[in-house]
Scaffold this motif. Structure first.
Motif, short mmCIF file in Angstrom:
data_model
loop_
_atom_site.label_atom_id
_atom_site.label_comp_id
_atom_site.label_asym_id
_atom_site.label_seq_id
_atom_site.Cartn_x
_atom_site.Cartn_y
_atom_site.Cartn_z
N THR B 206 0.69 -1.16 0.17
CA THR B 206 0.01 0.00 -0.03
C THR B 206 0.82 1.22 0.04
OG1 THR B 206 0.02 0.08 2.45
CG2 THR B 206 -1.67 -1.02 1.31
N SER B 207 2.16 0.98 -0.30
CA SER B 207 3.03 2.44 -0.32
C SER B 207 3.33 3.00 1.00
CB SER B 207 2.66 3.34 -1.26
OG SER B 207 2.45 2.85 -2.67
N GLU B 208 2.76 2.30 2.24
CA GLU B 208 3.15 2.84 3.46
C GLU B 208 4.63 3.15 3.76
OE1 GLU B 208 0.68 1.63 6.84
OE2 GLU B 208 -0.42 0.76 5.15
N ASP B 210 6.98 3.20 1.52
CA ASP B 210 7.48 4.44 0.70
C ASP B 210 7.16 5.74 1.45
OD1 ASP B 210 8.56 3.19 -1.25
OD2 ASP B 210 7.08 3.00 -2.59
N ALA B 211 5.93 5.65 2.21
CA ALA B 211 5.48 6.85 2.62
C ALA B 211 6.34 7.27 3.87
CB ALA B 211 4.24 7.10 3.17
N LEU B 212 6.74 6.35 4.64
CA LEU B 212 7.67 6.56 5.75
C LEU B 212 8.94 6.79 5.13
CD1 LEU B 212 7.25 3.23 8.10
CD2 LEU B 212 6.88 5.82 8.58
#
Ligand code: ATP
Ligand code: MG
Lengths: 261, 340
Positions: B206-208, B210-212
């Protein structure tokens, strides 16, 4: 830098940048700027590489070649420290929202502040709440992302991207999945943030009304030639841009354009 | 050219049909599927179809589109030897990437220990609870059963030599030094290793993650360190409890032979030394690091696609158990060599 703009007003400068995966370029030779206080829209056909460009700027994907300076720091060959500086000067909203599923909406917005800002907790919470209300999500502060619709998640993601008050904000399709009213409100919000705080936005969007409402300039990525084919204000490009860009901005499929010609 | 228009013609069951194609333009998908439908109908009734103009490309397209479902089981077969070879290579690859990961992890842990305030305590506590209190019943039960089985299986042999009470020594040594930690580690791999892989795998998809990274939060430090520290700190205790349960399970068999608990206890005292306990606990500490690292690494390496998270969880469990058993052998050899 070979421009007449003072370099500290050049928040983002791509020079001959090639982007892609595993050393294979999806887009080549991109050269464009984002100046302070400017909204630049990135447009182009689906699958042409807009998200790839965003991910490259967000430091998540190494450039294939060329150079990319963000807030004065060169990304290519950056040390761990300057990478960290670059990341803190960027706010990123992902195409999927990418909220942290285990945290509430409020905690999602608080997280970057807790990690990087030395603010007392009440001040942080106040600020997070005001960010949430600016994207009309104040009522959902204590919900989990899984309890929100796709459009609501995106708005929270925008609030999170703004949490560190970064000079550059990257938004990947902020208004996809929003109704026209909310989308228009969001456009107004982006303009407002940009004009009142001098923040710069790089926004990927397909929505024509959004493009005309927010863009100071538009960068058009062409899927065929795999590079930028036009940069300019949407109005100029609609009137006198290359054919593909005019078709894009007036929603004419290539077939019809040919028949009309 | 629509199917409805040609339907009356087809109903008559023509024996040969000629399809005249538009001269220049490439066929649209709708046209192609109509052609395929007509062709199949006519040929199915024993007729012939010709195209005008007839190109090899068109014939190929019609064949490709007209194909019925692929026969099941038609995928390429892989020989057993190749499979074994491939899985050995995959194990080596996993092993190598885990070693690299552990080095990175070590640095992140050191820096977390220097600045404990930067730790995600919430993740730490939830991982600690999930891998200890929640795992306690199943660990204790399995160790108890294994202790019982070992006693039950070895007792007759000892009884043949007239010393059934020797069974106690076997149970003591095997549970304390070997099986207590090993069983606990295998359960840890199945419960926590897979859970870590699924959690981090979902966050990757869910790209979390990447978001971090984009928020300048290092996922290893932020997500992996709390989880691994949690399992490394709580599971040695869990393995002690499991070991005790195993000893009790073994004693149950001795009790059936009227051997007193005091006697069993004396036997243990003579055969199992404090350093055996330390060894067991140390082993469990190493196992939990390996299982935690394998789980988190599998999660962070999750590819895109629908089955990816499940696949990562599977990889985590398999890699975890393989590493635990390899490490067990290695540590056994080292302890033997240094005479511990
Ligand atoms: N992880 C990946 N590995 C390899 N290639 C990829 C990967 N992700 C995307 N691509 C390829 O890169 C190209 C650009 O993809 P990208 O997601 O940047 O498109 P996009 O312009 O954002 O499209 P959309 O408007 O649909 O979001 C596509 O051709 C895609 O196949
Ligand atoms: Mg995209």
């Amino acid at each position: 830098m070979d421009t007449s703009i003072p370099s500290n007003d050049l928040l983002l400068a791509a020079r001959g940048l090639s982007i892609g995966y595993h050393g294979k370029a999806v887009m080549r030779d991109l050269t464009f700027d984002v100046r302070r206080g400017e909204v630049v829209v990135v447009a182009g056909g689906s699958g042409c590489g807009k998200t790839t460009l965003m991910r490259t700027i967000a430091t998540l994907l190494p450039p294939v070649s060329g150079s990319l300076a963000i807030n004065g720091h060169e990304l290519v060959g950056a040390s761990a420290e300057s990478l960290s500086v670059i990341r803190r000067s960027l706010g990123v909203m992902f195409q999927s929202g990418a909220l942290f599923g285990g945290l509430t909406v409020l905690e999602n917005v608080l997280l970057p502040m807790e990690a990087h800002r030395h603010l007392a907790r009440p001040a942080r919470v106040e600020m997070a709440k005001s960010l949430l209300s600016s994207v009309f999500m104040q009522d959902a502060a204590n919900k989990l992302p899984s309890e929100l619709s796709g459009g609501m998640q995106k708005r929270v993601a925008i609030a999170r991207a703004l949490a560190l008050e970064p000079p550059i904000v990257l938004l990947d399709e902020p208004s996809a999945g929003l109704d026209p009213i909310t989308s228009a409100e969001l456009d107004r919000l982006i303009r407002e943030f940009c004009e009142s705080t001098g923040r710069s936005f790089l926004v990927v969007t397909h929505e024509l009304p959004s493009i005309f409402a927010i863009a100071d300039r538009m960068v058009f990525l062409d899927a065929q030639s795999r590079t930028i084919t036009a940069i300019g204000t949407p109005k100029d490009l609609l009137e006198s841009g290359p054919t593909a860009v005019r078709q894009f901005l007036s929603r004419t499929p290539p077939d019809q354009a040919k028949e009309a010609a | 050219m629509w199917l409805a228009e040609v339907e009356p013609v087809l109903m008559a069951g023509p024996s040969s049909v000629r399809i005249v194609l538009p001269p220049t333009r490439p066929l649209s998908l709708a046209q192609l599927s109509a052609i395929v439908a007509i062709t199949n109908r006519v040929r199915g009734a024993g007729g012939t179809v010709t195209y005008e103009p007839s190109t090899p490309r068109l014939a190929m397209m019609v064949r490709a589109f007209g194909r019925r479902d692929l026969a099941p089981g038609s995928s390429a077969r892989v020989g057993f030897v190749e499979q074994v070879g491939e899985s050995a290579i995959a194990t080596v690859h996993t092993g190598v990437s885990i070693i690299g990961f552990v080095a990175h992890l070590g640095a992140a842990m050191a820096s977390t220990l220097r600045h404990p305030a930067t730790m995600r305590w919430r993740d730490f506590f939830s991982a600690a609870a999930a891998s200890s209190a929640d795992a306690l019943p199943v660990t204790a039960l399995l160790c108890f059963i294994v202790g019982f089985i070992i006693a039950f299986q070895t007792m007759p042999s000892f009884a043949q030599f007239g010393m059934p009470a020797m069974t106690g020594i076997v149970i003591g040594v095997s549970m304390v030094r070997e099986l207590g930690p090993l069983i606990t580690a295998i359960i840890l791999s199945g419960r926590s290793g897979s859970a870590f892989a699924a959690e981090l795998g979902t966050m990757t998809v869910t790209s979390e993650i990447d978001a971090l990274r984009a928020l300048d939060l290092e996922p290893v430090r932020f997500l992996v360190v709390p989880r691994i520290l949690a399992v490394a700190l709580v599971t040695p205790l869990l393995s002690i409890i499991g070991t005790i349960a195993g000893l009790l399970g073994g004693y149950l068999v001795l009790w059936g032979k009227d051997i007193s608990f005091l006697f069993f206890y004396e036997q243990l005292k003579h055969s199992v030394h404090p350093h055996d306990f330390v060894q067991g606990v140390f082993k469990m500490f190493v196992f939990s690091l390996l299982v935690g690292a394998a789980g988190c690494l599998a999660g962070l390496q999750t590819a895109a696609g629908p089955g990816a998270v499940g696949l990562s969880a599977t990889r985590a469990v398999v890699a975890g158990i393989v590493l635990v058993i390899l490490a067990d052998g290695l540590m056994g050899a080292i302890f033997y060599a240094i005479g511990w």
